[in-house]
Scaffold this motif. Structure first.
Motif, PDB file in Angstrom:
ATOM      1  N   GLY A 141      -7.745   4.098   2.845  1.00 54.88           N
ATOM      2  CA  GLY A 141      -6.998   3.076   3.566  1.00 54.88           C
ATOM      3  C   GLY A 141      -7.604   2.779   4.927  1.00 54.88           C
ATOM      4  O   GLY A 141      -7.688   1.618   5.346  1.00 54.88           O
ATOM      5  N   TYR A 143       0.815  -1.217   0.000  1.00 56.44           N
ATOM      6  CA  TYR A 143       0.000   0.000   0.000  1.00 56.44           C
ATOM      7  C   TYR A 143       0.846   1.264   0.000  1.00 56.44           C
ATOM      8  O   TYR A 143       0.384   2.334  -0.403  1.00 56.44           O
ATOM      9  N   ASN A 193      -0.802   3.526   7.133  1.00 55.37           N
ATOM     10  CA  ASN A 193      -1.417   4.619   6.379  1.00 55.37           C
ATOM     11  C   ASN A 193      -1.181   5.967   7.041  1.00 55.37           C
ATOM     12  O   ASN A 193      -0.985   6.984   6.373  1.00 55.37           O
ATOM     13  N   MET A 203      -2.022  -1.894   9.324  1.00 51.43           N
ATOM     14  CA  MET A 203      -2.385  -1.205   8.082  1.00 51.43           C
ATOM     15  C   MET A 203      -2.832   0.229   8.365  1.00 51.43           C
ATOM     16  O   MET A 203      -2.498   1.149   7.615  1.00 51.43           O
ATOM     17  N   TRP A 204      -3.589   0.424   9.441  1.00 55.85           N
ATOM     18  CA  TRP A 204      -3.994   1.782   9.779  1.00 55.85           C
ATOM     19  C   TRP A 204      -2.783   2.594  10.228  1.00 55.85           C
ATOM     20  O   TRP A 204      -2.625   3.755   9.832  1.00 55.85           O
ATOM     21  N   GLN A 256      -6.235  -2.427   0.239  1.00 57.48           N
ATOM     22  CA  GLN A 256      -6.508  -2.890   1.607  1.00 57.48           C
ATOM     23  C   GLN A 256      -7.473  -4.075   1.601  1.00 57.48           C
ATOM     24  O   GLN A 256      -7.237  -5.074   2.279  1.00 57.48           O
ATOM     25  N   THR A 282      -9.286  -0.767   6.064  1.00 60.53           N
ATOM     26  CA  THR A 282      -8.868  -1.473   7.279  1.00 60.53           C
ATOM     27  C   THR A 282     -10.070  -1.828   8.142  1.00 60.53           C
ATOM     28  O   THR A 282     -10.171  -2.943   8.667  1.00 60.53           O
ATOM     29  N   ASN A 311      -6.161   2.709  -3.157  1.00 62.96           N
ATOM     30  CA  ASN A 311      -5.776   2.374  -1.785  1.00 62.96           C
ATOM     31  C   ASN A 311      -6.825   1.505  -1.100  1.00 62.96           C
ATOM     32  O   ASN A 311      -6.481   0.586  -0.354  1.00 62.96           O
TER      33      ASN A 311
END
Length: 497
Positions: free
Chosen positions: A119, A67, A364, A360-361, A310, A123, A306
């Motif tokens: 993103g 990402y 981002n 992932m968060w 995800q 998530t 994005n």
């Protein structure tokens, strides 16, 4: 879900995992900026390194590369009209036009804001939908998994760019490469040509590095063009209320569209960005603005790619089905670590699943912070000549392949496959269907044989079980729709556009 996310953040925010998330985001941005080096090639090159990392650290880093590359590709697409990533091609159409008008900073800010919003939504979708799909997957047996994998391969073939027959040929080639080695049930050697080195089959890392690392280098050297361009003035970075109001609906639509397309086998960031741009252009009251600096032409595709990046993790982590080539590499990395992708990940290794979701968060947020202040640095990286980069890439690939088994045969095999990969690209064949066929081939065969053992050789087991029959029916519907002349014409026009 809140308790699970709390567990995930406790895993993702450890110093070591934060460091790997930052490293993945940084590498992702870097390879997104540099044309010719995509996330698939980079992840393939780094697969040998993941042997020495913990499973969660390896997956967090590889996910960050994926990402992160979506962010990096937009920077040079907007300022130089040089998309570093294929998913940023449509961003260049209006983003660079905005930059020529002195609004490059606004385009970069809208791209960053849209990417962060999408993103974050992706998530949350993973956290919300993942457990539900995992619960459904608990009812899956061998027939259901066979039909699901077959459905995934058919979707990937139909959604692949280029000629349909070539996509089928690449899937079949991947399936054949996947069954090389010793048959587990009978002990017979298959397609080894009497070579002991192939008795254990072809290593996934070798195929990934050959087709997405070394073959990319050969292609870039043959087709290399001078990457010179005038850097547009960045201007102010903060969009005003009018610009935010114009871009907000496009961000919302791109996020939702990308989230849905990311779930589909064969979908992901590239398909999402192109679909979002075409959708925004068609619903616009003034479609002639697109290509001349329409802010919606930046906000929609950047949000979609994005979101698609995800949500493409959802089929992999819950059903064990990779939706695109990047997810196939993620699946290979999980197998290297001894983790079987699928619903069992959530129940037997919940800290890994929720740690990845939370990371992932966090990733981002890191990308939002590090990208805009470093715009000048990323643009300057384009001055590095490709003749300096490619020897480093080749050496790194060869070291990675040799380190697998300390075997020079693996290096020779990777070299031969890379030449084949380059020739296939020149013939208009994509590598993504091949890698999906290669990684799903052994699993497809295993579930087919297991199903036939359960039914004592009666193939009706696939239509007698409701879930399996549903997937087979969907395959027939998709093939029937695709065979319609109007559907085929729309597909060709979409990829040409």
């Amino acid at each position: 879900m809140l308790d699970n996310l709390a567990l995930g953040f406790s895993v993702a925010t450890t110093p070591a995992n934060l460091a790997f998330a930052f490293l993945g985001c940084l590498l992702g941005t870097l390879i997104g900026v540099l044309p010719g080096i995509g996330p698939v090639a980079t992840m393939a090159m780094l697969l040998p390194i993941t042997y020495s990392l913990s499973p969660i650290a390896a997956l967090i880093m590889l996910a960050g590369i994926y990402y992160g590359s979506q962010y990096g590709g937009s920077t040079t697409a907007i300022l130089l009209n040089l998309p570093g990533e294929s998913s940023s091609v449509v961003t260049a159409l209006d983003g660079h036009a905005m930059a020529r008008d002195g609004r490059g900073g606004i385009a970069l800010a809208i791209a960053a804001i849209g990417s962060f919003v999408a993103g974050s939504f992706g998530t949350l979708a993973l956290a919300a939908i993942g457990p539900m799909l995992a619960g459904v997957a608990q009812n899956f047996g061998a027939p259901e998994y066979f039909s699901l994998m077959l459905f995934g391969l058919v979707c990937a073939t139909l959604l692949a760019a280029g000629d349909f027959l070539k996509a089928i040929a690449m899937v079949v080639a991947g399936l054949l490469m996947g069954i090389v080695g010793t048959d587990v049930n009978s002990g017979a050697s298959r397609f080894t040509f009497g070579t002991v080195n192939l008795s254990e089959g072809i290593e996934f890392v070798i195929v990934a590095l050959a087709f997405f690392g070394l073959a990319e280098v050969i292609g870039n050297l043959v087709q290399q063009s001078h990457r010179h361009g005038t850097i547009s003035k960045v201007g102010r970075l903060m969009p005003n209320r009018t610009e935010l109001r114009e871009s907000a609906p496009a961000i919302a639509r791109g996020t939702i569209l990308g989230s849905i397309l990311g779930l589909l086998p064969g979908g992901g960031a590239v398909l999402s960005s192109f679909a979002s741009y075409m959708f925004e252009k068609r619903i616009s009251k003034n479609p002639e603005r697109f290509g001349r600096g329409a802010i919606e032409g930046v906000a929609g595709p950047e949000s979609a790619n994005n979101a698609g990046a995800q949500t493409s993790f959802i089929p992999l982590l819950t059903l064990g089905i990779p939706s695109n080539a990047v997810m196939a590499l993620m699946m290979g990395a999980m197998m290297i670590q001894g983790i079987a992708p699928g619903s069992a990940v959530m129940t037997t290794n919940s800290s890994l699943f929720w740690g990845m979701v939370a990371s992932m968060w966090v990733g981002n947020l890191m990308l939002l912070i590090i990208n805009l202040p470093l715009v000048g640095l990323w643009v300057k990286l384009l001055s590095v000549p490709y003749r300096v980069l490619y020897p480093c890439i080749v050496v790194f690939c060869c070291i990675g392949v040799y380190s697998l088994n300390s075997s020079s045969f693996d290096v020779y095999l990777a070299s031969a496959l890379s030449v084949c990969g380059y020739l296939l690209v020149r013939l208009g064949c994509e590598g993504a269907p091949l890698i999906l066929g290669f990684i799903l081939g052994p699993l497809l065969e295993e579930n087919l044989r297991r199903s036939l053992l359960l039914s004592q050789g009666n193939p009706s087991i696939f239509v007698e079980r409701p879930i399996s029959a549903t997937f087979l029916a969907l395959i027939l519907v998709m093939l029937a729709l695709f065979l319609l002349p109007s559907a085929r014409k729309q597909r060709e026009e979409a990829f040409q556009e």
